[in-house]
Scaffold this motif. Structure first.
Motif, mmCIF file in Angstrom:
data_model
loop_
_atom_site.group_PDB
_atom_site.id
_atom_site.type_symbol
_atom_site.label_atom_id
_atom_site.label_comp_id
_atom_site.label_asym_id
_atom_site.label_seq_id
_atom_site.Cartn_x
_atom_site.Cartn_y
_atom_site.Cartn_z
ATOM 1 N N LYS A 40 0.825 -1.207 0.000
ATOM 2 C CA LYS A 40 0.000 0.000 0.000
ATOM 3 C C LYS A 40 0.860 1.258 0.000
ATOM 4 O O LYS A 40 2.054 1.225 0.307
ATOM 5 C CB LYS A 40 -0.922 0.009 1.225
ATOM 6 N N THR A 41 0.222 2.380 -0.330
ATOM 7 C CA THR A 41 0.927 3.663 -0.329
ATOM 8 C C THR A 41 0.554 4.530 0.860
ATOM 9 O O THR A 41 1.205 5.540 1.122
ATOM 10 C CB THR A 41 0.620 4.449 -1.615
ATOM 11 N N ARG A 42 -0.504 4.161 1.589
ATOM 12 C CA ARG A 42 -0.898 4.892 2.791
ATOM 13 C C ARG A 42 -1.576 3.927 3.752
ATOM 14 O O ARG A 42 -2.095 2.883 3.342
ATOM 15 C CB ARG A 42 -1.815 6.076 2.458
ATOM 16 N N ALA A 43 -1.562 4.286 5.052
ATOM 17 C CA ALA A 43 -2.092 3.374 6.068
ATOM 18 C C ALA A 43 -2.860 4.122 7.150
ATOM 19 O O ALA A 43 -3.047 3.607 8.243
ATOM 20 C CB ALA A 43 -0.956 2.573 6.698
ATOM 21 N N ASP A 44 -3.316 5.332 6.850
ATOM 22 C CA ASP A 44 -4.144 6.068 7.789
ATOM 23 C C ASP A 44 -5.564 5.499 7.759
ATOM 24 O O ASP A 44 -5.873 4.596 6.979
ATOM 25 C CB ASP A 44 -4.153 7.552 7.429
#
Length: 355
Positions: free
Chosen positions: A225-229
């Motif tokens: 993934k590119t983000r994990a918020d």
């Protein structure tokens, strides 16, 4: 405040229960039942107590001490640190220590996590992860690397860990090397099957193959993934149901009661993949995993008919008149009580006002 209401209680577990009661007699009642459950109350959890001894002793660097293949360490995580735990969570933590005096309690946070785990043992995006997923990554990595028992900070312990799970995990005579609760209300066969393995209390021997694979699958998803918020489940496709890692995995049991939790409950989705697509892990789940039904134990106080998962109703029950039948059941049949996020958050916000 809660702490002043606990004066005279001999255990933190009883202190927690007393804090939500309006009747001081409640303390005496709980004290006697915790020590001596009434006859005729069959326990819903079982464990082999034949071997409380450790396995071969080895030194695992960052702990700085000798630990066994199944160390008596209780792990947990609070992102802001132990000193910033809300009072209710402090009470929960006290019950762990009081009920398990021979155990080491390790509360990790965002600052000290790398004293125990290397960055490459966590997902690449761990520093920016939504906190519940941070905790998931930490619990998997710790149990895979060190073994021990994980317990969430919103869990009251009413019986020693060894009594209901860990002596089996630690026994050289037992095949079982991993354990957890399962919530049958979310099983594939509702109220019967065991696929929905919970993660708020988990235990494993060090480097148990199923825990190692579970961690690798969890980390592998996040490393793609590119983000994990918190918004990443909506804004960084593909999500879990459409991700290549989960092709062919039936996750319909994570859509229930008007909720679609397939993206949020990545740990549960990963566990389902392990037991669906890997015969050896399915065999371990079916034959060698200590599984305790949460519906009748840790979640019973939320499942009962006059609560039905309503946080306000749950709190009214805790601070209302003593119900002897309810109390008898809890202290004889519930080794832990898990408070859901909504209920625990209410207690975090104003614990004193709830007494």
């Amino acid at each position: 405040m809660l702490r002043s209401r606990r004066v005279g209680c001999q255990t933190a577990a009883l202190g927690v229960l007393f804090a939500f009661s309006q009747d001081g007699a409640f303390v005496s009642r709980v004290r006697s039942l915790v020590s001596h459950p009434p006859p005729g109350h069959g326990r819903l959890w079982h464990a082999d107590r034949s071997d409380r001894g450790g396995r071969c002793r080895r030194c695992l660097g960052s702990l700085g001490e000798e630990v066994s293949e199944a160390p008596r360490i209780a792990w947990s995580f609070w992102d802001k640190g132990k000193d910033n735990l809300p009072e209710f969570r402090r009470l929960c933590m006290e019950t762990w220590a009081t009920q398990n005096p021979g155990w080491r309690i390790k509360m990790l946070d965002q600052r000290n996590v790398h004293e125990y785990l290397d960055p490459n043992e966590l997902p690449r995006l761990w520093p920016e992860m939504y906190v519940p997923w941070q905790a998931d990554a930490v619990r998997l990595a710790l149990l895979a690397k060190y073994g021990g028992l994980w317990i969430d900070a919103s869990t009251i312990c009413l019986r020693p860990f060894d009594e209901w799970m860990y002596s089996t995990i630690a026994s050289e005579k037992a095949a079982e090397g991993i354990g957890a609760f399962y919530f049958s209300a979310w099983g594939c066969e509702m109220h019967k099957s065991k696929e929905f393995v919970e993660n708020w209390v988990m235990a494993a021997r060090r480097q148990h193959p199923m825990m190692v694979a579970w961690k690798a699958l969890f980390n592998g998803y996040w490393d793609s993934k590119t983000r994990a918020d918190a918004m990443s489940m909506f804004l960084d496709p593909p999500g879990v149901p459409d991700h290549p890692l989960f092709q062919g995995v039936d996750l319909d049991h994570l859509k229930r009661f008007g909720q679609d939790l397939r993206n949020y409950l990545l740990m549960h989705a990963a566990f389902k993949k392990l037991i669906d697509q890997y015969p050896e892990f399915r065999r371990i789940w079916e034959e060698e995993m200590v599984l305790i039904r949460a519906d009748d134990t840790a979640f019973w106080h939320m499942e009962e008919p006059d609560v039905k998962w309503d946080p306000q109703a749950a709190l009214r029950k805790w601070r209302g008149p003593v119900d002897s039948a309810w109390l008898d059941y809890v202290v004889s049949s519930c080794p832990v009580l898990k408070f859901t996020r909504d209920t625990a958050t209410l207690l975090d916000q104003d614990p004193g006002g709830l007494c």
